[in-house]
Motif scaffolding. Structure first.
Motif, PDB file in Angstrom:
ATOM      1  N   THR A 205     -60.468 -47.283  48.339  1.00 21.78           N
ATOM      2  CA  THR A 205     -60.338 -46.256  47.304  1.00 21.78           C
ATOM      3  C   THR A 205     -61.469 -45.257  47.505  1.00 21.78           C
ATOM      4  O   THR A 205     -62.546 -45.604  47.997  1.00 21.78           O
ATOM      5  N   GLU A 206     -61.206 -44.028  47.128  1.00 22.35           N
ATOM      6  CA  GLU A 206     -62.227 -43.006  47.296  1.00 22.35           C
ATOM      7  C   GLU A 206     -61.866 -41.783  46.477  1.00 22.35           C
ATOM      8  O   GLU A 206     -60.698 -41.539  46.181  1.00 22.35           O
ATOM      9  N   ILE A 207     -62.887 -41.011  46.133  1.00 23.35           N
ATOM     10  CA  ILE A 207     -62.709 -39.704  45.503  1.00 23.35           C
ATOM     11  C   ILE A 207     -63.204 -38.667  46.508  1.00 23.35           C
ATOM     12  O   ILE A 207     -64.274 -38.828  47.107  1.00 23.35           O
ATOM     13  N   LEU A 208     -62.382 -37.624  46.690  1.00 30.40           N
ATOM     14  CA  LEU A 208     -62.703 -36.580  47.660  1.00 30.40           C
ATOM     15  C   LEU A 208     -62.785 -35.221  46.956  1.00 30.40           C
ATOM     16  O   LEU A 208     -62.171 -35.026  45.905  1.00 30.40           O
ATOM     17  N   ARG A 209     -63.502 -34.292  47.566  1.00 27.37           N
ATOM     18  CA  ARG A 209     -63.539 -32.912  47.091  1.00 27.37           C
ATOM     19  C   ARG A 209     -62.805 -32.054  48.104  1.00 27.37           C
ATOM     20  O   ARG A 209     -62.792 -32.366  49.294  1.00 27.37           O
ATOM     21  N   GLY A 210     -62.204 -30.965  47.620  1.00 29.84           N
ATOM     22  CA  GLY A 210     -61.431 -30.142  48.531  1.00 29.84           C
ATOM     23  C   GLY A 210     -61.527 -28.664  48.258  1.00 29.84           C
ATOM     24  O   GLY A 210     -61.978 -28.233  47.198  1.00 29.84           O
ATOM     25  N   TRP A 211     -61.064 -27.894  49.245  1.00 24.31           N
ATOM     26  CA  TRP A 211     -61.029 -26.446  49.132  1.00 24.31           C
ATOM     27  C   TRP A 211     -59.940 -25.901  50.046  1.00 24.31           C
ATOM     28  O   TRP A 211     -59.513 -26.552  50.999  1.00 24.31           O
ATOM     29  N   ILE A 212     -59.496 -24.688  49.732  1.00 21.84           N
ATOM     30  CA  ILE A 212     -58.467 -24.001  50.509  1.00 21.84           C
ATOM     31  C   ILE A 212     -59.077 -22.736  51.092  1.00 21.84           C
ATOM     32  O   ILE A 212     -59.751 -21.977  50.389  1.00 21.84           O
ATOM     33  N   ASP A 213     -58.818 -22.523  52.379  1.00 20.00           N
ATOM     34  CA  ASP A 213     -59.220 -21.300  53.063  1.00 20.00           C
ATOM     35  C   ASP A 213     -57.989 -20.783  53.797  1.00 20.00           C
ATOM     36  O   ASP A 213     -57.672 -21.254  54.894  1.00 20.00           O
TER      37      ASP A 213
ATOM     38  N   ASP B  91     -54.583 -20.735  55.134  1.00 21.80           N
ATOM     39  CA  ASP B  91     -53.562 -21.748  55.402  1.00 21.80           C
ATOM     40  C   ASP B  91     -54.166 -23.104  55.767  1.00 21.80           C
ATOM     41  O   ASP B  91     -53.495 -23.944  56.373  1.00 21.80           O
ATOM     42  N   LEU B  92     -55.427 -23.319  55.404  1.00 28.84           N
ATOM     43  CA  LEU B  92     -56.102 -24.576  55.700  1.00 28.84           C
ATOM     44  C   LEU B  92     -56.624 -25.209  54.416  1.00 28.84           C
ATOM     45  O   LEU B  92     -57.377 -24.580  53.673  1.00 28.84           O
ATOM     46  N   LEU B  93     -56.188 -26.443  54.163  1.00 29.24           N
ATOM     47  CA  LEU B  93     -56.689 -27.254  53.053  1.00 29.24           C
ATOM     48  C   LEU B  93     -57.565 -28.342  53.653  1.00 29.24           C
ATOM     49  O   LEU B  93     -57.164 -29.018  54.607  1.00 29.24           O
ATOM     50  N   THR B  94     -58.763 -28.511  53.091  1.00 30.85           N
ATOM     51  CA  THR B  94     -59.692 -29.536  53.557  1.00 30.85           C
ATOM     52  C   THR B  94     -60.123 -30.393  52.377  1.00 30.85           C
ATOM     53  O   THR B  94     -60.438 -29.865  51.311  1.00 30.85           O
ATOM     54  N   PHE B  95     -60.123 -31.699  52.559  1.00 25.94           N
ATOM     55  CA  PHE B  95     -60.697 -32.646  51.603  1.00 25.94           C
ATOM     56  C   PHE B  95     -61.687 -33.509  52.361  1.00 25.94           C
ATOM     57  O   PHE B  95     -61.437 -33.879  53.515  1.00 25.94           O
ATOM     58  N   GLU B  96     -62.825 -33.841  51.703  1.00 27.99           N
ATOM     59  CA  GLU B  96     -63.768 -34.756  52.334  1.00 27.99           C
ATOM     60  C   GLU B  96     -64.424 -35.649  51.297  1.00 27.99           C
ATOM     61  O   GLU B  96     -64.447 -35.336  50.106  1.00 27.99           O
ATOM     62  N   SER B  97     -64.961 -36.752  51.796  1.00 26.64           N
ATOM     63  CA  SER B  97     -65.632 -37.733  50.947  1.00 26.64           C
ATOM     64  C   SER B  97     -66.744 -37.075  50.139  1.00 26.64           C
ATOM     65  O   SER B  97     -67.438 -36.180  50.624  1.00 26.64           O
ATOM     66  N   ILE B  98     -66.914 -37.573  48.929  1.00 23.17           N
ATOM     67  CA  ILE B  98     -68.033 -37.158  48.095  1.00 23.17           C
ATOM     68  C   ILE B  98     -69.162 -38.158  48.302  1.00 23.17           C
ATOM     69  O   ILE B  98     -68.938 -39.365  48.341  1.00 23.17           O
TER      70      ILE B  98
ATOM     71  N   ARG C 136     -62.738 -36.860  56.436  1.00 20.27           N
ATOM     72  CA  ARG C 136     -62.444 -35.442  56.258  1.00 20.27           C
ATOM     73  C   ARG C 136     -61.000 -35.252  56.693  1.00 20.27           C
ATOM     74  O   ARG C 136     -60.623 -35.634  57.808  1.00 20.27           O
ATOM     75  N   LEU C 137     -60.193 -34.694  55.800  1.00 20.86           N
ATOM     76  CA  LEU C 137     -58.756 -34.529  56.013  1.00 20.86           C
ATOM     77  C   LEU C 137     -58.417 -33.045  56.032  1.00 20.86           C
ATOM     78  O   LEU C 137     -58.927 -32.278  55.204  1.00 20.86           O
ATOM     79  N   PHE C 138     -57.538 -32.647  56.949  1.00 23.33           N
ATOM     80  CA  PHE C 138     -57.142 -31.247  57.089  1.00 23.33           C
ATOM     81  C   PHE C 138     -55.625 -31.121  57.070  1.00 23.33           C
ATOM     82  O   PHE C 138     -54.933 -31.891  57.733  1.00 23.33           O
TER      83      PHE C 138
ATOM     84  N   TRP D 242     -51.617 -32.069  60.393  1.00 22.70           N
ATOM     85  CA  TRP D 242     -52.536 -32.860  59.563  1.00 22.70           C
ATOM     86  C   TRP D 242     -53.423 -33.670  60.485  1.00 22.70           C
ATOM     87  O   TRP D 242     -52.965 -34.223  61.485  1.00 22.70           O
ATOM     88  N   ARG D 243     -54.713 -33.693  60.157  1.00 24.74           N
ATOM     89  CA  ARG D 243     -55.611 -34.540  60.940  1.00 24.74           C
ATOM     90  C   ARG D 243     -56.646 -35.190  60.036  1.00 24.74           C
ATOM     91  O   ARG D 243     -56.973 -34.682  58.972  1.00 24.74           O
ATOM     92  N   ASN D 244     -57.129 -36.314  60.518  1.00 24.93           N
ATOM     93  CA  ASN D 244     -58.095 -37.145  59.812  1.00 24.93           C
ATOM     94  C   ASN D 244     -59.278 -37.341  60.745  1.00 24.93           C
ATOM     95  O   ASN D 244     -59.106 -37.721  61.901  1.00 24.93           O
TER      96      ASN D 244
END
Length: 170
Positions: free
Chosen positions: A108-116, A118-125, A133-135, A146-148
């Motif tokens: 389990t995990e909580i991630l933070r994300g942002w959009i730039d 056409d790219l969405l990124t989430f990463e571990s807090i 880090r997910l794209f 999609w990549r991890n």
């Protein structure tokens, strides 16, 4: 005796942030590869196929995704089926996207994300021993790449897996 109901905080309403986030959360199927060592030291290169389904909850404030993926050795031998439950939305207090994950490895995990664009990124807090880090990159109207990536013990991020995702046919 009259009670003033205007003192009761009202639930939030979904805004532009959720419309932007929804572009990346389509019902999809995918195929691709998992790098050698991507599932842990000594793990082999694998191929994978999977699918993800999404729904909005709480009047559109959150997107829920349920994913499953079958993984195979390069000779076609079945290895495992992976499942993940995802909840993502806009956190107005933090002024960023947040997501929670829970999978059948007990992770389990909580991630933070942002959009730039056409790219969405989430990463571990924070600084857990393994950071992810997910794209999601919208390549065109029918393809999301999609990549991890993972970082172990604060080392540089390395590619774990990459998939080409396509809309689920109705």
């Amino acid at each position: 005796m009259s009670t003033d109901i205007t003192a009761v905080p009202r639930p939030l309403e979904a805004g532009a942030e959720m419309r932007d986030l929804a572009r990346f959360h389509r019902d999809i199927t995918w195929s691709g590869t998992i790098q050698p060592g991507g599932m842990g030291p000594g793990s082999p290169r694998m191929t994978a196929v999977g699918e993800g389904r999404h729904e909005l909850i709480q009047d559109g404030l959150w997107i829920v995704g349920n994913y499953q993926q079958d993984q195979f050795l390069t000779d076609g031998t079945f290895v495992l089926r992976w499942h993940l439950h995802w909840v993502a939305g806009w956190d107005p207090t933090a002024q960023e996207y947040r997501a929670t994950v829970a999978d059948n490895y007990g992770h389990t995990e909580i991630l933070r994300g942002w959009i730039d664009g056409d790219l969405l990124t989430f990463e571990s807090i924070g600084t857990p021993p393994v950071r992810i880090r997910l794209f999601w990159h919208i390549a065109d109207a029918h393809t999301i790449i999609w990549r991890n990536e993972a970082s172990i013990d604060r080392q540089p991020f390395k590619l774990v897996e990459r998939y080409e995702c396509h809309p689920v046919e109705p």
